[in-house]
Design a protein around this motif. Structure first.
Motif, PDB file in Angstrom:
ATOM      1  N   ILE A 159       0.831  -1.203   0.000  1.00 49.55           N
ATOM      2  CA  ILE A 159       0.000   0.000   0.000  1.00 49.55           C
ATOM      3  C   ILE A 159       0.871   1.261   0.000  1.00 49.55           C
ATOM      4  N   ILE A 160       1.909   1.254   0.825  1.00 56.08           N
ATOM      5  CA  ILE A 160       2.802   2.422   0.863  1.00 56.08           C
ATOM      6  C   ILE A 160       3.396   2.668  -0.516  1.00 56.08           C
ATOM      7  N   GLN A 161       3.847   1.580  -1.144  1.00 56.03           N
ATOM      8  CA  GLN A 161       4.477   1.694  -2.457  1.00 56.03           C
ATOM      9  C   GLN A 161       3.494   2.247  -3.495  1.00 56.03           C
ATOM     10  N   LEU A 162       2.258   1.737  -3.452  1.00 56.91           N
ATOM     11  CA  LEU A 162       1.248   2.192  -4.401  1.00 56.91           C
ATOM     12  C   LEU A 162       0.927   3.678  -4.224  1.00 56.91           C
ATOM     13  N   LEU A 163       0.745   4.100  -2.957  1.00 62.20           N
ATOM     14  CA  LEU A 163       0.426   5.501  -2.695  1.00 62.20           C
ATOM     15  C   LEU A 163       1.573   6.384  -3.168  1.00 62.20           C
ATOM     16  N   ASP A 164       2.785   5.900  -2.924  1.00 63.33           N
ATOM     17  CA  ASP A 164       3.984   6.610  -3.320  1.00 63.33           C
ATOM     18  C   ASP A 164       4.042   6.792  -4.836  1.00 63.33           C
ATOM     19  N   GLU A 165       3.905   5.684  -5.552  1.00 66.02           N
ATOM     20  CA  GLU A 165       3.940   5.700  -7.020  1.00 66.02           C
ATOM     21  C   GLU A 165       2.842   6.577  -7.595  1.00 66.02           C
ATOM     22  N   SER A 166       1.665   6.536  -6.956  1.00 63.73           N
ATOM     23  CA  SER A 166       0.522   7.273  -7.487  1.00 63.73           C
ATOM     24  C   SER A 166       0.482   8.707  -6.987  1.00 63.73           C
ATOM     25  N   ALA A 167       1.392   9.042  -6.073  1.00 67.55           N
ATOM     26  CA  ALA A 167       1.419  10.379  -5.463  1.00 67.55           C
ATOM     27  C   ALA A 167       0.075  10.759  -4.864  1.00 67.55           C
ATOM     28  N   LEU A 168      -0.579   9.784  -4.227  1.00 67.47           N
ATOM     29  CA  LEU A 168      -1.835  10.082  -3.534  1.00 67.47           C
ATOM     30  C   LEU A 168      -1.560  10.112  -2.027  1.00 67.47           C
ATOM     31  N   PRO A 169      -1.861  11.239  -1.366  1.00 61.54           N
ATOM     32  CA  PRO A 169      -1.669  11.296   0.086  1.00 61.54           C
ATOM     33  C   PRO A 169      -2.517  10.229   0.793  1.00 61.54           C
ATOM     34  N   ALA A 170      -1.939   9.595   1.809  1.00 57.20           N
ATOM     35  CA  ALA A 170      -2.572   8.442   2.475  1.00 57.20           C
ATOM     36  C   ALA A 170      -3.942   8.767   3.046  1.00 57.20           C
ATOM     37  N   ASN A 171      -4.158  10.030   3.425  1.00 56.54           N
ATOM     38  CA  ASN A 171      -5.435  10.361   4.089  1.00 56.54           C
ATOM     39  C   ASN A 171      -6.647  10.315   3.144  1.00 56.54           C
ATOM     40  N   TYR A 172      -6.389  10.136   1.837  1.00 56.00           N
ATOM     41  CA  TYR A 172      -7.509   9.974   0.903  1.00 56.00           C
ATOM     42  C   TYR A 172      -7.944   8.529   0.750  1.00 56.00           C
ATOM     43  N   LEU A 173      -7.181   7.616   1.358  1.00 49.73           N
ATOM     44  CA  LEU A 173      -7.509   6.195   1.213  1.00 49.73           C
ATOM     45  C   LEU A 173      -8.205   5.659   2.463  1.00 49.73           C
ATOM     46  N   GLU A 174      -9.359   5.024   2.233  1.00 45.91           N
ATOM     47  CA  GLU A 174     -10.055   4.322   3.309  1.00 45.91           C
ATOM     48  C   GLU A 174     -10.106   2.841   2.955  1.00 45.91           C
ATOM     49  N   ILE A 175      -9.933   2.009   3.950  1.00 42.35           N
ATOM     50  CA  ILE A 175     -10.007   0.577   3.727  1.00 42.35           C
ATOM     51  C   ILE A 175     -11.207   0.033   4.475  1.00 42.35           C
ATOM     52  N   GLU A 176     -12.074  -0.676   3.739  1.00 42.00           N
ATOM     53  CA  GLU A 176     -13.263  -1.260   4.371  1.00 42.00           C
ATOM     54  C   GLU A 176     -12.990  -2.707   4.727  1.00 42.00           C
TER      55      GLU A 176
END
Ligand code: C2E
Ligand code: CA
Ligand code: CA
Ligand code: CA
Length: 278
Positions: free
Chosen positions: A132-149
């Motif tokens: 997940i860290i790698q994906l957010l990094d590659e996509s340049a999406l700040p972590a606070n926009y991701l929610e996991i259900e």
């Protein structure tokens, strides 16, 4: 018609054989679903009851097979889970959804989060956080926009590990929603150990909320408990204005359901929420 025991028996075995056969065929087909471009993600809006604006969306997986047609998630997700395919499929969904939100952000969609469903199998995978860290990094999406259900049952399948992983994801800035809340069992005592962010009130309690006193009581209890624990609430399966009104008057934070919108394909979502932006 009169059925004797023998006919009934052969009817059932025939049914079972057909079911087993379909499962095998679907499992084989699912192996190639990503490579054959048969999977896609739809996005269902989540609306704030304070502002009545879009605040998030849930990514929901769809499978369109050339022969089997559209296979519902209720049928293929269990197959993906039992075959282990959910690991690669789940990674694909997460990647697709994260990149889609990033794309929409560049087109002017701000302050909207993406929720992704995670199966127990994925949740217990060793390199989850790393991926997940790698994906957010590659996509340049700040972590606070991701929610996991996560469902209560996924959490309860391995509570000690779950507490660890949830708290690690939380420290990265990722938010955790407890899906289908109220349908599981022992969740309550664990709630104080998780850094959960949101409780997702199951649609089975929402359906008759305007007429069933027990459903009212359960939903009110969930909202009150969430408030005192500092958790957000979202109700799923909201289909009518009456349900919406009840939830609004009783302090629910967000809603998701056909009343506002069914899950939308990318073009529909853009038509509805990105027109005139940027
Ligand atoms: P869920 O996570 O509880 O998702 C909510 C389901 O309710 C979705 O069904 C959604 O389309 C449906 N829904 C939304 N609004 C309404 C409404 O107003 N009324 C009614 N009756 N239904 C509504 P869907 O898309 O068929 O997905 C079914 C289940 O499949 C999901 O339940 C989830 O458990 C699983 N699923 C779907 N996509 C994924 C995925 O990418 N990964 C995993 N692990 N599971 C997924
Ligand atoms: Ca969900
Ligand atoms: Ca749910
Ligand atoms: Ca559900």
């Amino acid at each position: 018609t009169k059925y004797n025991g023998k006919n009934n028996y052969s009817f059932f075995t025939q049914e079972m054989q057909m079911q087993t056969k379909r499962n095998l065929l679907l499992t084989n087909a699912l192996h190639n679903a990503i490579a054959h471009n048969e999977l896609y993600v739809v996005y269902q809006p989540q609306i704030s009851l304070t502002t009545h604006k879009l605040v998030g969306m849930e990514a929901l997986l769809r499978w369109e097979h050339p022969v089997f047609g559209s296979v519902p998630p209720s049928e293929f997700i269990p197959i993906a889970e039992s075959s282990g395919l959910i690991l690669s499929i789940g990674d694909w969904v997460m990647k697709t959804a994260v990149q889609q939100l990033k794309n929409w952000q560049t087109k002017g969609l701000h302050d909207v989060s993406i929720s992704v469903n995670l199966s127990a199998v994925q949740f217990n995978q060793a390199n989850l956080q790393h991926n997940i860290i790698q994906l957010l990094d590659e996509s340049a999406l700040p972590a606070n926009y991701l929610e996991i259900e996560l469902t209560e049952s996924a959490i309860m399948s391995n509570p000690e590990t779950a507490i660890n992983i949830i708290n690690q994801l939380h420290s990265l800035g990722i938010k955790i929603s407890i899906d289908d809340f109220g349908t599981g069992y022992s969740s309550l005592s664990y709630l104080k150990k998780f850094k959960a962010y949101k409780l997702k009130i199951d649609q089975s309690f929402v359906r008759d909320i305007t007429i069933d006193p027990e459903d009212k009581a359960i939903v009110n209890a969930i909202i009150n408990m969430a408030n005192s624990l500092g958790l957000q609430t979202i109700a799923e399966g909201v289909e009518t204005q009456e349900q919406l009104k009840y939830l609004e008057e009783n302090g629910c934070d967000e809603v998701q359901g056909y009343y506002y919108s069914k899950p939308l394909v990318v073009d529909e979502f853009e038509e509805k929420y990105l027109k005139g932006k940027k």
